[in-house]
Design a protein around this motif. Structure first.
Motif, PDB file in Angstrom:
ATOM      1  N   GLU A  22       0.833  -1.194   0.000  1.00 49.04           N
ATOM      2  CA  GLU A  22       0.000   0.000   0.000  1.00 49.04           C
ATOM      3  C   GLU A  22       0.875   1.255   0.000  1.00 49.04           C
ATOM      4  O   GLU A  22       1.893   1.328   0.680  1.00 49.04           O
ATOM      5  CB  GLU A  22      -0.925  -0.052   1.216  1.00 49.04           C
ATOM      6  CG  GLU A  22      -2.113   0.867   1.137  1.00 49.04           C
ATOM      7  CD  GLU A  22      -1.746   2.278   1.514  1.00 49.04           C
ATOM      8  OE1 GLU A  22      -2.032   3.196   0.727  1.00 49.04           O
ATOM      9  OE2 GLU A  22      -1.136   2.450   2.590  1.00 49.04           O
ATOM     10  N   THR A  23       0.463   2.253  -0.783  1.00 51.21           N
ATOM     11  CA  THR A  23       1.281   3.421  -1.088  1.00 51.21           C
ATOM     12  C   THR A  23       1.819   4.149   0.137  1.00 51.21           C
ATOM     13  O   THR A  23       3.000   4.521   0.185  1.00 51.21           O
ATOM     14  CB  THR A  23       0.461   4.413  -1.953  1.00 51.21           C
ATOM     15  OG1 THR A  23      -0.038   3.718  -3.097  1.00 51.21           O
ATOM     16  CG2 THR A  23       1.314   5.581  -2.398  1.00 51.21           C
ATOM     17  N   SER A  24       0.978   4.370   1.141  1.00 58.47           N
ATOM     18  CA  SER A  24       1.382   5.218   2.268  1.00 58.47           C
ATOM     19  C   SER A  24       2.520   4.628   3.090  1.00 58.47           C
ATOM     20  O   SER A  24       3.169   5.350   3.851  1.00 58.47           O
ATOM     21  CB  SER A  24       0.190   5.489   3.191  1.00 58.47           C
ATOM     22  OG  SER A  24      -0.212   4.301   3.855  1.00 58.47           O
ATOM     23  N   LEU A  26       5.173   2.852   1.707  1.00 57.70           N
ATOM     24  CA  LEU A  26       6.286   2.451   0.839  1.00 57.70           C
ATOM     25  C   LEU A  26       7.604   3.139   1.185  1.00 57.70           C
ATOM     26  O   LEU A  26       8.675   2.590   0.937  1.00 57.70           O
ATOM     27  CB  LEU A  26       5.942   2.746  -0.628  1.00 57.70           C
ATOM     28  CG  LEU A  26       4.977   1.761  -1.296  1.00 57.70           C
ATOM     29  CD1 LEU A  26       4.562   2.278  -2.656  1.00 57.70           C
ATOM     30  CD2 LEU A  26       5.620   0.394  -1.432  1.00 57.70           C
ATOM     31  N   ARG A  46      -3.477  10.887   0.869  1.00 59.85           N
ATOM     32  CA  ARG A  46      -3.259  11.729  -0.301  1.00 59.85           C
ATOM     33  C   ARG A  46      -3.894  13.098  -0.121  1.00 59.85           C
ATOM     34  O   ARG A  46      -4.936  13.239   0.509  1.00 59.85           O
ATOM     35  CB  ARG A  46      -3.844  11.058  -1.559  1.00 59.85           C
ATOM     36  CG  ARG A  46      -3.112   9.802  -2.001  1.00 59.85           C
ATOM     37  CD  ARG A  46      -3.936   9.027  -3.025  1.00 59.85           C
ATOM     38  NE  ARG A  46      -3.244   7.817  -3.469  1.00 59.85           N
ATOM     39  CZ  ARG A  46      -3.250   6.674  -2.796  1.00 59.85           C
ATOM     40  NH1 ARG A  46      -3.908   6.588  -1.629  1.00 59.85           N
ATOM     41  NH2 ARG A  46      -2.627   5.612  -3.262  1.00 59.85           N
ATOM     42  N   THR A  85      -6.116   4.035   2.309  1.00 60.53           N
ATOM     43  CA  THR A  85      -5.013   3.085   2.493  1.00 60.53           C
ATOM     44  C   THR A  85      -5.502   1.639   2.472  1.00 60.53           C
ATOM     45  O   THR A  85      -4.909   0.767   3.094  1.00 60.53           O
ATOM     46  CB  THR A  85      -4.257   3.363   3.809  1.00 60.53           C
ATOM     47  OG1 THR A  85      -5.152   3.215   4.921  1.00 60.53           O
ATOM     48  CG2 THR A  85      -3.653   4.752   3.820  1.00 60.53           C
ATOM     49  N   HIS A 135       2.451   8.714  -7.290  1.00 61.34           N
ATOM     50  CA  HIS A 135       3.532   8.151  -8.104  1.00 61.34           C
ATOM     51  C   HIS A 135       4.838   7.939  -7.318  1.00 61.34           C
ATOM     52  O   HIS A 135       5.917   8.380  -7.725  1.00 61.34           O
ATOM     53  CB  HIS A 135       3.791   9.031  -9.330  1.00 61.34           C
ATOM     54  CG  HIS A 135       2.549   9.294 -10.141  1.00 61.34           C
ATOM     55  ND1 HIS A 135       1.991   8.348 -10.964  1.00 61.34           N
ATOM     56  CD2 HIS A 135       1.737  10.393 -10.215  1.00 61.34           C
ATOM     57  CE1 HIS A 135       0.898   8.851 -11.536  1.00 61.34           C
ATOM     58  NE2 HIS A 135       0.723  10.080 -11.091  1.00 61.34           N
ATOM     59  N   ILE A 136       4.708   7.246  -6.197  1.00 64.25           N
ATOM     60  CA  ILE A 136       5.877   6.918  -5.376  1.00 64.25           C
ATOM     61  C   ILE A 136       6.672   5.803  -6.038  1.00 64.25           C
ATOM     62  O   ILE A 136       6.105   4.829  -6.538  1.00 64.25           O
ATOM     63  CB  ILE A 136       5.434   6.457  -3.962  1.00 64.25           C
ATOM     64  CG1 ILE A 136       4.620   7.556  -3.265  1.00 64.25           C
ATOM     65  CG2 ILE A 136       6.633   6.043  -3.115  1.00 64.25           C
ATOM     66  CD1 ILE A 136       5.378   8.794  -2.923  1.00 64.25           C
ATOM     67  N   ASP A 139       6.015   1.723  -6.126  1.00 64.15           N
ATOM     68  CA  ASP A 139       4.582   1.441  -6.034  1.00 64.15           C
ATOM     69  C   ASP A 139       4.164   0.722  -7.312  1.00 64.15           C
ATOM     70  O   ASP A 139       3.959   1.345  -8.352  1.00 64.15           O
ATOM     71  CB  ASP A 139       3.810   2.755  -5.866  1.00 64.15           C
ATOM     72  CG  ASP A 139       2.330   2.540  -5.589  1.00 64.15           C
ATOM     73  OD1 ASP A 139       1.823   1.445  -5.898  1.00 64.15           O
ATOM     74  OD2 ASP A 139       1.677   3.463  -5.062  1.00 64.15           O
ATOM     75  N   ALA A 142       1.070   1.937  -9.079  1.00 70.13           N
ATOM     76  CA  ALA A 142       1.282   3.232  -9.735  1.00 70.13           C
ATOM     77  C   ALA A 142       2.043   3.048 -11.044  1.00 70.13           C
ATOM     78  O   ALA A 142       1.733   3.695 -12.051  1.00 70.13           O
ATOM     79  CB  ALA A 142       2.045   4.174  -8.806  1.00 70.13           C
ATOM     80  N   SER A 318      11.085  10.058  -2.402  1.00 66.60           N
ATOM     81  CA  SER A 318      11.031   9.169  -3.558  1.00 66.60           C
ATOM     82  C   SER A 318      11.787   9.753  -4.743  1.00 66.60           C
ATOM     83  O   SER A 318      12.552   9.057  -5.420  1.00 66.60           O
ATOM     84  CB  SER A 318       9.572   8.920  -3.938  1.00 66.60           C
ATOM     85  OG  SER A 318       9.470   8.106  -5.079  1.00 66.60           O
TER      86      SER A 318
END
Length: 412
Positions: A22-24, A26, A46, A85, A135-136, A139, A142, A318
């Motif tokens: 999950e993005t948060s 990473l 976000r 998330t 756009h990490i 990810d 993404a 990132s």
């Protein structure tokens, strides 16, 4: 009925990502740095850019419907306090919901022709881009979303009555991928090189071209910022305008544009790059416009940077390819991106490029002092402060001023 080609592609791209990270979570932080992050009171990881996304082409009702599905999901979240998330690629997950909506627009596009099909593909591309936001690096969802955004944009380019060319600019043994948008090819046109911030893709810029540049018979050349999208091979460095400089120097090789009438336009960090380029290449540019650009103050104020939402700090880390984030080191390092600290906005030297720097009243990223400073070091500079409640709701007003500024300077 067979599935559209890109729908098959989406199934193929995402079938192995049911349990995607999950993005948060990473971007890893040192334990001491995590303690410094003040995120109380936030319900989304976000930053929700409703006005900007709607302005760019997302349907307002559909936007709220997507956000509601994410917010109301009962599935597992990696951070209970943040609604966006939901982990794993399924309903409620940020990427899943946006891609699902984008696929509907892509399906609609496949049933249309000409400009109607193109507009639906451009919209699908925008939805896929938002799916990957912010756009990490690392990810996977993404990264796959960017593939879909690019493919949909390419399909739109084939359908539109405008000419859209993919330009590959050689740089450091690789190629910088740009999109050149042309309202006609009767003669070489004035060209505006455009970039967004560090969390958006060049494929987000269609409306800017369609509604503002094309009606004024200007070409638009877009490229991604270093470390994102097609430019992900290059990490962001203090020489933040290196890719844009290479593209500017490549203009004589592009037959459809008038290299003697070139301007640069940047949003957020893309504005920092645009300003920097106007000092490095004054003989090649007629005008520079920057909207909401971090120029000096926020970049040199470590205490203020530390209070920014975690998403912004994650994006910075990132783009700089940080393995583990020491927040003190990160915020201290950002001082190197200050255009004043780099020597461009200090001393007696001014650029001959006409600079328009626009910011929002009380904007912490782009304060009035920054825009006045940028204007001061241009022989024909102007700093403008908008009174709009948010930067993105002031887009129309800002862009009209920006386009008029470029038009006037292109006449020279």
């Amino acid at each position: 009925m067979p599935q559209p080609e890109n729908e098959n592609l989406s199934v193929k791209l995402f079938k192995n990502h049911k349990q995607a990270l999950e993005t948060s979570g990473l971007v890893p932080y040192l334990p001491s740095s995590l303690e410094q992050l003040e995120q109380s009171g936030r319900t989304w990881y976000r930053e929700l850019r409703r006005p900007q996304w709607i302005w760019q082409g997302v349907d307002a009702i559909e936007l709220e419907s997507i956000l509601a599905r994410i917010a109301n999901s009962q599935k597992h979240r990696s951070r209970d306090e943040w609604l966006d998330t939901v982990s794993g690629y399924h309903s409620g997950n940020w990427a899943y919901e946006w891609i699902h909506a984008g696929m509907e627009h892509q399906k609609t596009a496949s049933e249309l022709d000409g400009d109607e099909a193109a507009e639906a593909y451009f919209k699908a591309s925008l939805y896929f881009s938002v799916a990957g936001y912010p756009h990490i690096k690392g990810d996977n969802l993404a990264i796959q979303s960017q593939v879909l955004a690019s493919q949909a944009y390419d399909m739109a380019a084939k359908k539109t009555s405008h000419r859209v060319e993919k330009i590959l600019v050689p740089y450091q043994g690789r190629k910088i991928t740009c999109y050149l948008h042309l309202p006609n090819t009767e003669k070489p046109l004035p060209v505006v090189i455009v970039s967004g911030g560090m969390d958006s893709l060049q494929t987000d810029m269609w409306r800017l071209y369609r509604d503002f540049l094309a009606p004024n018979n200007m070409a638009m050349l877009t490229l991604d910022m270093p470390s994102i999208g097609h430019s992900s091979h290059w990490p962001l460095s203090e020489d933040s305008s290196c890719l844009h400089q290479a593209v500017l120097n490549y203009l004589p090789n592009i037959p459809w544009v008038d290299r003697f009438h070139a301007a640069v336009m940047g949003f957020r960090f893309g504005g920092n790059v645009a300003l920097r380029l106007s000092f490095l290449e004054p003989s090649r540019l007629k005008a520079c416009v920057a909207l909401g650009a971090p120029v000096h103050q926020i970049l040199t104020n470590s205490a203020r940077l530390k209070t920014m939402p975690k998403m912004y700090l994650d994006v910075l880390a990132s783009r700089l390819a940080k393995q583990v984030v020491d927040i003190n080191s990160l915020t201290s390092q950002m001082q190197a991106w200050s255009l004043k600290n780099q020597g461009f906005l200090s001393g007696g030297r001014k650029t001959s490029v006409s600079v328009l720097a626009i910011g929002l009243k009380d904007d912490p990223v782009s304060p009035k002092s920054d825009n006045k400073l940028a204007a001061l070091f241009s022989k024909y500079g102007k700093g403008v402060e908008l009174n709009s409640k948010t930067l993105h709701s002031g887009y129309e007003e800002a862009l009209k001023q920006m386009i008029e500024w470029i038009k006037e300077e292109m006449k020279q």
